[in-house]
Design an enzyme around this catalytic site. Structure first.
Site, mmCIF file in Angstrom:
data_model
loop_
_atom_site.group_PDB
_atom_site.id
_atom_site.type_symbol
_atom_site.label_atom_id
_atom_site.label_comp_id
_atom_site.label_asym_id
_atom_site.label_seq_id
_atom_site.Cartn_x
_atom_site.Cartn_y
_atom_site.Cartn_z
ATOM 1 N N ARG A 68 0.855 -1.183 0.000
ATOM 2 C CA ARG A 68 0.000 0.000 0.000
ATOM 3 C C ARG A 68 0.898 1.241 0.000
ATOM 4 N NH1 ARG A 68 -2.151 -3.382 4.156
ATOM 5 N NH2 ARG A 68 -4.269 -4.129 3.722
ATOM 6 N N LYS A 98 -2.553 -2.281 7.932
ATOM 7 C CA LYS A 98 -3.651 -1.688 8.682
ATOM 8 C C LYS A 98 -3.690 -2.266 10.095
ATOM 9 C CE LYS A 98 -6.626 -0.717 4.719
ATOM 10 N NZ LYS A 98 -7.940 -0.977 4.091
ATOM 11 N N HIS A 119 -2.348 2.379 -5.839
ATOM 12 C CA HIS A 119 -2.927 1.112 -5.406
ATOM 13 C C HIS A 119 -3.045 0.110 -6.554
ATOM 14 C CE1 HIS A 119 -4.388 -0.454 -1.623
ATOM 15 N NE2 HIS A 119 -5.372 -1.089 -2.241
ATOM 16 N N ARG A 168 -0.577 -2.657 -6.327
ATOM 17 C CA ARG A 168 -0.939 -3.714 -5.376
ATOM 18 C C ARG A 168 -1.942 -4.683 -6.013
ATOM 19 N NH1 ARG A 168 -1.296 -4.959 0.210
ATOM 20 N NH2 ARG A 168 -3.390 -5.375 1.004
ATOM 21 N N HIS A 215 -4.159 -9.412 4.202
ATOM 22 C CA HIS A 215 -5.609 -9.402 4.378
ATOM 23 C C HIS A 215 -5.998 -10.248 5.579
ATOM 24 C CE1 HIS A 215 -6.459 -8.397 -0.134
ATOM 25 N NE2 HIS A 215 -6.232 -7.319 0.589
ATOM 26 N N TYR A 250 -9.531 -11.045 -6.311
ATOM 27 C CA TYR A 250 -8.565 -11.142 -7.400
ATOM 28 C C TYR A 250 -8.717 -12.418 -8.210
ATOM 29 C CZ TYR A 250 -6.532 -7.233 -4.929
ATOM 30 O OH TYR A 250 -6.364 -6.024 -4.331
#
Length: 327
Positions: free
Chosen positions: A171, A195, A266, A269, A292, A301
């Site tokens: 990111r 995150k 992004h 990514r 994730h 994806y």
């Protein structure tokens, strides 16, 4: 001049919001951007309740549902007309985010013993339409990565930055947050902070390692000029590269590659994940490398990869189409 004091109800609501945001920041480690979004959502909800002369602790399921319905309907920002400028209907994604914020807020109030019942317990928000992200082809990514040319320090930095973001699926915030100690060139891995302050280790491909070595040997020293800057990527003054600075770098090279309308930081990514899956990498490994928490996020994806497989199939299979027709 006399100070206009806020109503007790408004002060009480602001106190509840600040306490909730502190919990999210210090106990759950949410990012500043998420905290700002939650604060904005809750203050908007507070204004809605204030017009109804209802406090957050008195709100009923109908109040919450009416708030979300008003957002979906559009019109004026408040419950009653007035001269406020009309606003367009909120998207399903926006309503989904605001309802998630309210759920989290009221769960927190219940944990603190301020409520016996949760007005969001039976709340149903519109399903978010999952848009497939933009992804570059192998040819497009090669073209983009070849844009930073020359041996100037900034060009060496840009090449290393683009290569690393694509090689590791970083990111923007993770790329600018990288410190020198986060990268192990000998082992070919880096530590990314994602995150919620979650850390993960990601392998670095050979092309990115080569660009990184050259940047560290010839580019970065000329930019920092001996200053003790801990961050890996720096600006022309030798300080930490900002999010805005990274965005400008990516956009500049996307423009020269003819991809300005196809990508943002992004996109690298998204392209990383899609190319790995198309190359045969298993879903769980991609999930781990992307950081994730839920594999369902990574599964987005697989749809992109299946679209790629369909394209290849219809181009290659001799019986894929009927003469005179296209799929």
């Amino acid at each position: 001049m006399a100070t206009i004091e806020k109503p007790v109800v408004e002060r009480r609501f602001e106190h509840l919001v600040l306490d909730f945001l502190a919990y999210l920041e210090f106990e759950r480690g949410l990012s500043r951007n998420t905290l700002d979004a939650y604060r904005s959502d809750l203050l908007q909800f507070g204004r809605f309740l204030e017009e109804r002369q209802v406090t957050a602790l008195e709100a009923q399921p109908g109040d919450v549902a009416d708030f979300l319905e008003a957002l979906a309907r559009g019109g004026t920002p408040s419950t009653g007309g007035g001269d406020a400028a009309p606003r367009p209907p909120a998207s399903p994604a926006t309503i989904h985010r605001k309802s998630a914020c309210l759920r989290s807020f009221y769960r927190h109030l219940r944990r603190d013993g301020l409520l016996d019942t949760d007005p969001t317990a039976t709340l149903s928000a519109p399903r978010r339409a999952r848009k497939l992200p933009q992804v570059l082809t192998r040819g497009e990514i090669e073209k983009l990565l070849s844009q930073p040319r020359g041996t100037e320090p900034a060009a060496l930095r840009d090449r290393a930055l683009l290569e690393l973001m694509y090689a590791c699926g970083l990111r923007a915030s993770e790329a600018i947050g990288l410190e020198l100690l986060d990268v192990d060139i000998d082992e070919g891995v880096l530590r990314a902070r994602g995150k919620g302050s979650k850390e993960r280790v990601v392998p670095i491909g050979q092309a990115a390692l080569r660009a990184l070595r050259i940047y560290l040997e010839r580019g970065r020293p000329a930019l920092v000029k001996g200053s003790p800057e801990p961050h890996l990527f720096v600006n022309f003054r030798g300080g930490q590269l900002t999010r805005q600075g990274l965005y400008k770098i990516v956009r500049r090279h996307a423009l020269t590659a003819g991809l300005a309308d196809r990508m943002s930081p992004h996109t690298l990514r998204h392209t990383f994940a899609t190319h790995l899956l198309a190359g045969g990498c298993d879903l769980r490994s991609v999930q781990e490398m992307l950081g994730h928490a839920d594999v369902s996020t990574t599964q987005l994806y697989t749809h992109l990869s299946s679209e790629r497989l369909k394209d290849v199939y219809f181009r290659a299979h001799p019986r894929a189409t009927v003469r005179g027709q296209t799929p």
